[in-house]
Design a protein around this motif. Structure first.
Motif, short mmCIF file in Angstrom:
data_model
loop_
_atom_site.label_atom_id
_atom_site.label_comp_id
_atom_site.label_asym_id
_atom_site.label_seq_id
_atom_site.Cartn_x
_atom_site.Cartn_y
_atom_site.Cartn_z
N GLU A 138 0.95 -1.07 0.35
CA GLU A 138 0.36 -0.42 0.26
C GLU A 138 0.74 1.28 -0.28
O GLU A 138 0.05 2.18 -0.17
CB GLU A 138 -1.05 -0.18 1.47
CG GLU A 138 -2.04 -1.02 1.06
CD GLU A 138 -3.03 -0.59 -0.11
OE1 GLU A 138 -3.66 0.58 0.77
OE2 GLU A 138 -3.42 -1.66 -0.40
N ARG A 139 1.75 1.25 1.38
CA ARG A 139 2.76 2.52 0.71
C ARG A 139 3.88 2.91 -0.46
O ARG A 139 3.55 3.92 -0.94
CB ARG A 139 4.10 2.18 1.99
CG ARG A 139 4.82 3.31 1.48
CD ARG A 139 5.59 2.81 3.00
NE ARG A 139 7.16 1.50 2.96
CZ ARG A 139 7.49 1.16 1.76
NH1 ARG A 139 7.80 2.01 1.36
NH2 ARG A 139 8.68 0.24 1.78
N ILE A 140 4.11 1.50 -1.35
CA ILE A 140 4.69 2.14 -2.26
C ILE A 140 3.75 1.93 -3.54
O ILE A 140 4.08 2.96 -4.53
CB ILE A 140 5.09 0.06 -2.98
CG1 ILE A 140 7.00 -0.21 -1.89
CG2 ILE A 140 5.36 0.18 -4.02
CD1 ILE A 140 6.87 -0.91 -2.15
N ARG A 141 2.37 1.96 -3.26
CA ARG A 141 1.26 2.47 -4.66
C ARG A 141 1.48 3.89 -3.81
O ARG A 141 0.87 4.29 -5.22
CB ARG A 141 0.32 1.26 -3.58
CG ARG A 141 -1.23 1.48 -4.99
CD ARG A 141 -1.88 0.50 -5.12
NE ARG A 141 -2.13 -0.78 -5.20
CZ ARG A 141 -1.99 -1.81 -4.38
NH1 ARG A 141 -2.59 -1.80 -2.95
NH2 ARG A 141 -2.11 -2.91 -4.59
N ARG A 142 0.66 4.10 -2.65
CA ARG A 142 0.65 5.74 -2.85
C ARG A 142 1.82 6.86 -3.29
O ARG A 142 1.62 7.68 -3.79
CB ARG A 142 0.36 5.86 -1.00
CG ARG A 142 -0.87 5.26 -0.83
CD ARG A 142 -1.26 5.96 0.74
NE ARG A 142 -0.23 6.13 1.55
CZ ARG A 142 -0.18 3.98 2.71
NH1 ARG A 142 -1.08 3.89 2.19
NH2 ARG A 142 1.10 4.06 3.14
N ASP A 143 2.11 6.21 -2.29
CA ASP A 143 4.13 6.76 -4.01
C ASP A 143 4.15 6.93 -5.38
O ASP A 143 4.77 7.48 -5.81
CB ASP A 143 5.17 5.87 -3.00
CG ASP A 143 5.51 6.34 -1.19
OD1 ASP A 143 5.01 6.89 -0.53
OD2 ASP A 143 6.33 4.98 -0.67
N THR A 144 4.06 5.69 -5.38
CA THR A 144 4.03 5.54 -7.47
C THR A 144 3.00 6.81 -7.62
O THR A 144 2.85 6.69 -8.69
CB THR A 144 4.27 4.07 -7.76
OG1 THR A 144 4.76 3.17 -6.88
CG2 THR A 144 3.96 3.74 -8.87
N ASP A 145 1.27 6.27 -7.09
CA ASP A 145 0.66 7.39 -7.57
C ASP A 145 -0.42 7.98 -6.85
O ASP A 145 -1.65 7.38 -5.93
CB ASP A 145 -0.26 5.57 -8.55
CG ASP A 145 -1.74 6.01 -9.28
OD1 ASP A 145 -1.80 7.44 -9.40
OD2 ASP A 145 -3.09 5.78 -9.23
N PRO A 146 -0.06 8.91 -6.29
CA PRO A 146 -0.74 9.83 -5.48
C PRO A 146 -1.66 10.32 -5.51
O PRO A 146 -2.68 10.27 -4.84
CB PRO A 146 0.90 10.78 -5.07
CG PRO A 146 1.79 10.64 -5.95
CD PRO A 146 1.61 9.67 -6.90
N THR A 147 -2.19 10.56 -6.14
CA THR A 147 -3.44 10.52 -6.69
C THR A 147 -4.96 9.71 -7.32
O THR A 147 -5.77 9.56 -7.10
CB THR A 147 -3.65 11.49 -8.39
OG1 THR A 147 -2.77 10.86 -8.74
CG2 THR A 147 -2.72 13.10 -7.95
N GLY A 148 -4.49 8.58 -7.18
CA GLY A 148 -5.09 7.15 -7.47
C GLY A 148 -5.43 7.42 -8.46
O GLY A 148 -6.79 6.60 -9.05
N LEU A 149 -5.15 7.95 -9.98
CA LEU A 149 -4.81 6.95 -11.03
C LEU A 149 -5.69 6.09 -11.07
O LEU A 149 -6.29 5.57 -11.79
CB LEU A 149 -4.16 7.88 -12.24
CG LEU A 149 -4.86 8.17 -13.66
CD1 LEU A 149 -5.90 9.48 -13.87
CD2 LEU A 149 -3.18 8.37 -14.16
N PHE A 150 -5.17 4.97 -11.02
CA PHE A 150 -5.29 3.54 -11.18
C PHE A 150 -6.08 2.86 -10.85
O PHE A 150 -5.74 1.50 -10.60
CB PHE A 150 -3.73 2.72 -11.36
CG PHE A 150 -2.97 3.13 -12.56
CD1 PHE A 150 -3.52 2.67 -13.82
CD2 PHE A 150 -1.96 4.01 -12.69
CE1 PHE A 150 -2.72 3.56 -14.80
CE2 PHE A 150 -0.96 4.17 -14.10
CZ PHE A 150 -1.71 3.77 -14.90
#
Ligand SMILES: Cc1cc2nc3c(=O)[nH]c(=O)nc-3n(C[C@H](O)[C@H](O)[C@H](O)COP(=O)(O)OP(=O)(O)OC[C@H]3O[C@@H](n4cnc5c(N)ncnc54)[C@H](O)[C@@H]3O)c2cc1C
Length: 444
Positions: free
Chosen positions: A423-435
């Protein structure tokens, strides 16, 4: 829909092409859809979605359509990159562009005497399969297919194109493999190949009435089976289809298939002995109505399991389980009379071993996985619930992401601390939640 650039509107042929799906039971109705045929087109489509403030969903074949939330309001991006598969026979690697299925890629590999840790169906997409772990009939020898990934080229939400590997973007590389999606659009995967001279593959078939005696014997055999062999035991209830052999058409049968690896010619006699060791205790109890196990070229493997070649409406349930006891077999084997298949996949061997540089999902500790599937409808919906309840006492609480096919199905890939890191890596990678809509939910 001019504000969303390359995405096509419902009703257009381009929309129909981009939303075509193998899973016919789940509506595919995004606000717009596009097929991207180059990395540049993927980057442009991601930028257009960002400008429009709409979430992006990625789909290749639609085999797993329904695993994540409905597509309402989202833009669907189908990456079918127009580039060749590049095999390096010396390094035993291949670079596979997004959009290819295993059926398309395998011929490119086997002409070099190599193969990949692919799945049972030729129609499954390579990238989706790898990202979800990848359970192969070569798995007890070579482990989860995600462990064979060397690098992934990804278009991120900000439009950058990055290569993720053990040395570049290692955190992203770790999370992509089994992390449940939602990191970006993978446009290419580099995978390790394995040499494969021949395989032993085929099916042994008995009337389903024999299942109560034979299934526990198969389970007993799995405990000491060598890693060269991986099998699947199914109760199949087949339609009276004239294209099926007569011993299958309209019958309920016990169906034992799988593969034994023979990496070199010298391995073939040992592979035959492994099949004999599998079948002898079973045929001693009951004569099969068919036994086709025989040497075959590696390209035959995607046809062994007889997965449907055409899109179908289906509904399923699955889970990683412990071994069944006598009470379990009694319940499970007679459950789900309307389902097409109730399957036990043999795990263990290298499936249980950590991958070198493994990702978020790199092994299964459970000895078996169950998977039950039927043509979508009321009878199947009822039977799916009944089969799940029959397996309930044996559930480990974990699921194999590739075999979760419904948003409603409880799923859990890994322990809480692994989930927190993903989850942390997902937030860092896609902070606006596009995916973010693409993420298969973990709902233990
Ligand atoms: C008939 C059948 C047989 C199967 N056999 C096996 C098997 O033997 N072993 C096994 O492990 N699994 C098997 N599966 C399951 C299959 O591997 C998963 O459903 C897998 O997710 C399918 O990937 P896909 O790209 O074909 O499907 P899609 O539905 O197109 O994709 C599934 C998900 O993968 C992600 N994805 C796909 N492409 C990309 C991309 N380019 N970039 C980023 N994300 C992407 C998306 O999150 C998407 O939601 C089978 C499924 C079916 C229907």
């Amino acid at each position: 829909m001019s504000d969303i650039g390359p995405y096509h509107s419902p009703g257009s042929p381009e929309y129909a092409e981009a939303t075509a799906s193998f899973q016919l039971a789940v509506p595919v109705e995004p606000a717009g859809a596009v097929t991207a045929r180059s990395v540049g087109e993927v980057v442009a489509a991601v930028a257009a979605a960002r400008r429009a403030g709409r979430p992006v969903r990625v789909s290749t074949t639609g085999h797993a359509m329904g695993r994540a939330a409905p597509l309402t309001g989202a833009l669907l991006l189908r990456p079918l990159i127009d580039a060749p598969v590049r095999v390096d026979p010396q390094a035993r690697t291949a670079r596979v562009p997004a959009g290819r299925t295993w059926g398309e890629v395998l011929p490119e590999l086997v002409r070099h005497g190599l193969t990949a840790v692919h799945g049972s169906s030729p129609t499954v997409g390579v990238i989706g399969y790898l990202l979800g772990g990848g359970i192969s009939f070569y798995g007890r020898r070579f482990g989860l297919a995600a462990n064979s990934v060397r690098s992934l080229t990804v278009v991120l939400a900000d439009g950058s194109v990055v290569e993720a590997s053990a040395t570049e973007q290692p955190e992203l590389f770790w999370a992509l493999r089994g992390g449940g999606g939602g990191f970006g659009v993978v446009v290419e995967a580099e995978i390790t190949l394995v040499p494969m001279h021949r395989i032993m593959t085929g099916m042994a078939v008995w009337d389903a009435a024999e299942a109560h005696r034979l299934a526990p014997v198969w389970q007993e055999w799995t405990r000491t089976a060598p890693p060269e062999i991986t099998t699947s035991l199914r109760i199949l209830s087949l339609p009276p289809d004239p294209h099926l052999p007569p011993f299958l058409a309209g019958r309920r049968v016990l169906f034992l298939d799988g593969a034994v690896t023979a990496t070199t010619e010298a391995d073939l006699p040992a592979a035959r002995r492994i099949v004999d060791g599998l079948l002898a205790p079973l045929t001693a109890l009951a004569e099969p109505v068919a036994d086709t196990w025989a040497p075959a070229p590696p390209e035959a493997l995607p046809h062994t399991h007889m997965d449907p070649p055409q899109p179908v409406p289906f509904r399923s349930t699955s889970g990683l389980i412990t071994e069944l006891d006598a009470a379990g077999w009694a319940k499970v084997l007679d459950a789900g009379p309307h389902l097409l298949a109730i399957e036990l996949r043999q795990l263990g061997g290298a499936f249980a071993e950590p991958g070198a540089d493994g990702g978020a999902l790199d092994r299964f500790a459970a000895p078996l996985m169950y998977y039950a599937v039927g043509v979508a409808g009321e009878d199947t919906a009822r039977d799916v619930v009944a089969v799940r309840s029959a397996f309930e006492p044996y559930l480990t609480g974990l699921t194999a992401p590739n075999f979760v096919e419904s948003y409603e199905q409880p799923q859990r890939t890994y322990a809480d601390e692994v989930h927190a890191r993903v989850e942390r890596i997902r937030r860092d990678t896609d902070p606006t939640g596009l995916f973010a809509g693409d993420v298969a939910p973990v709902r233990a």
